[in-house]
Design an enzyme around this catalytic site. Structure first.
Site, PDB file in Angstrom:
ATOM      1  CD  GLU A 199      12.493   3.794   9.697  1.00 24.35           C
ATOM      2  OE1 GLU A 199      12.244   4.870  10.423  1.00 24.35           O
ATOM      3  OE2 GLU A 199      12.120   4.889   8.454  1.00 24.35           O
ATOM      4  CD  GLU A 208      10.706  12.262  12.520  1.00 27.50           C
ATOM      5  OE1 GLU A 208      10.595  11.987  11.573  1.00 27.50           O
ATOM      6  OE2 GLU A 208       9.021  11.866  12.914  1.00 27.50           O
ATOM      7  CE  LYS A 244      -1.630   3.058   2.978  1.00 28.50           C
ATOM      8  NZ  LYS A 244      -1.837   3.736   2.010  1.00 28.50           N
ATOM      9  CB  CYS A 298      12.806   9.226  10.371  1.00 24.66           C
ATOM     10  SG  CYS A 298      13.073   7.757   9.111  1.00 24.66           S
TER      11      CYS A 298
END
Length: 453
Positions: free
Chosen positions: A229, A356, A154, A263
């Site tokens: 992850e 983040e 996906k 990231c």
């Protein structure tokens, strides 16, 4: 029929309309993958390897088309997009060497022979983020296919175009029907079905820590394997004995690459106090020199953010009270632009220092000594990546062992190589991707004892 529009983030123009996969269509695709798994696992290792090499060659023949799709869909610079398409090709070539080298063991036992096999899991569901649509997809489907699994993938709702094209190229390369399927659609529909459908034996997810936790909870109900992850808040640690000119010149590219939507972005720069002011003096022209603009232009170094909503989220980190040291440039007119921005946090609890950002905003803070650098670097729930700048090899090794992160670079910002393992500590994820053991994450170890007496 539900459709979704795909928007070019540099122009805000619609570039495609995509049909979203329904739950019924997802179930049908999973059933096809389940049926195909029985045949795919029986394909001779050499033949599976040849098919993966052929897939890699077809990707290579279409590399420029894939890169141009990513420029239009994700706003990646053309240089980055070409590297990303090339990474898919390289991962497939690397994984083509796996089927004939998926070696078990012979373990000494009394009264017979004991051997192990690495058996494929079956159907693997891969959920891909929007920040690096091509490479992260390949990091999952390459080793999964090599180990004898079938894959349903996906893509992110915002960036489905290259994944859809890769699915077409897989068929062109000769992969059997049902072995690799791409299902564009909503995470709440397609991704959730990967989690709940019993025929999907593993879910691979790259994205936010919050969503990763939800997927982990859902998979736990079926004791379903997961690789996660997730987020990062990586530190770029600059010691006084480092090559300051080089450290400052490269720092922007450690955080502003892909507009900070990475990231692994070194979004915290920790500088030893004795050289803090000098480092900022060197950093300013480097930041102002980052070329932000049309991602199709060969000279561009940073493109737009992915959407208006994400730009608003990034901008919210720079509050009226935030001390901005300096910023770079950004184009005027249409597009989801945000300038490279350097801030000086007022307190260790400032959001820009603890959360983040996932955008081109970097916080610079001072530290006193080696122990203090490790304290600040590890003062986060994340642990994905980071950099250490020093001319002392002993210090480089000590600090590398002390930083709680899975992927570190010394005097460099290079985090990812497809032939080395990649993954995070703490809430940055679970498991490892890439490297020589990547396929083992898509297998179960079977132990067989054969009596000889």
């Amino acid at each position: 029929m539900t459709t979704a529009t795909v928007v070019n983030p540099a122009t805000e123009q619609v570039v495609a309309t995509i049909e979203a996969t329904s739950e019924a269509q997802t179930d049908a695709a999973i059933e096809r993958a389940h049926r195909a798994a029985a045949q795919w696992r029986e394909v001779a290792p050499g033949d599976r390897a040849r098919l993966l090499r052929r897939f890699a060659d077809v990707v290579d023949a279409n590399l420029e088309q894939l890169a141009q799709l990513e420029v239009a869909n994700a706003g990646h610079t053309i240089g980055n997009a070409r590297w990303e398409a090339g990474n898919v090709r390289d991962v497939l070539h690397y994984c083509a060497g796996i089927p004939e080298r998926l070696l078990g063991s012979q373990i000494p036992v009394a009264g017979g022979v004991d051997i192990t096999f690495h058996e494929p899991l079956g159907v693997v569901g891969i959920i891909v983020p929007w920040n690096f649509p091509m490479p992260i997809a390949a990091w999952g489907f390459g080793p999964a296919l090599a180990a004898g699994n079938t894959v349903v993938l996906k893509p992110a709702e915002l960036t489905p175009l290259t994944a859809i094209r890769l699915g077409e190229l897989a068929i062109e390369a000769g992969l059997p029907d049902g072995v690799f399927q791409v299902l564009p659609g909503k995470g709440s529909v397609v991704g959730q079905r990967f989690v709940t459908h019993p025929a999907v034996r593993k879910v691979v997810f790259t994205g936010s820590t919050e969503v990763g936790k939800q997927i982990m909870v859902g998979c736990a109900r079926q004791v379903k394997r997961v690789t996660l992850e997730l987020g990062g808040k990586s530190a770029n640690i600059v010691f006084a004995d480092a090559d300051l000119e080089r450290a400052a010149a490269t720092a922007p590219y450690g955080v502003f690459d892909n507009a900070g939507q990475d990231c692994c972005a070194r979004s915290r720069i920790l500088v030893q106090r004795s050289v803090f002011d000098r480092f900022l003096e060197l950093l300013e022209p480097a930041v102002r020199g980052v070329r932000v603009g049309d991602p199709a232009d060969e000279a561009t170094e940073m493109g737009p953010l992915i959407s208006a909503a994400h730009r608003a989220r990034v901008a919210a980190f720079v509050e009226p009270s935030t001390k901005v040291a300096f910023t770079g440039d950004r184009p005027d007119g249409p597009g989801f632009w945000y300038p490279p921005t350097v801030v000086l946090p007022g307190a260790p609890t400032d959001r820009v220092l603890t959360e983040e950002v996932f955008g081109p905003v970097v916080a610079v803070v001072a530290f006193e000594d080696e122990a203090d650098a490790l304290r600040v670097a590890n003062d986060t729930e994340y642990g994905l990546s980071g950099s250490i700048w020093t001319s002392d090899v002993g210090r480089a090794l000590r600090v590398s062992r002390g930083v709680e992160a899975g992927n570190l670079s010394v005097n460099s910002h290079s985090s990812v190589r497809y032939w080395t393992p990649f993954g995070g500590f703490k809430q940055s994820g679970l498991g490892r991707e890439l490297g020589p053991d990547a396929a083992l994450a898509f297998t179960e170890t079977k132990n067989v004892f054969i009596a000889t007496t």
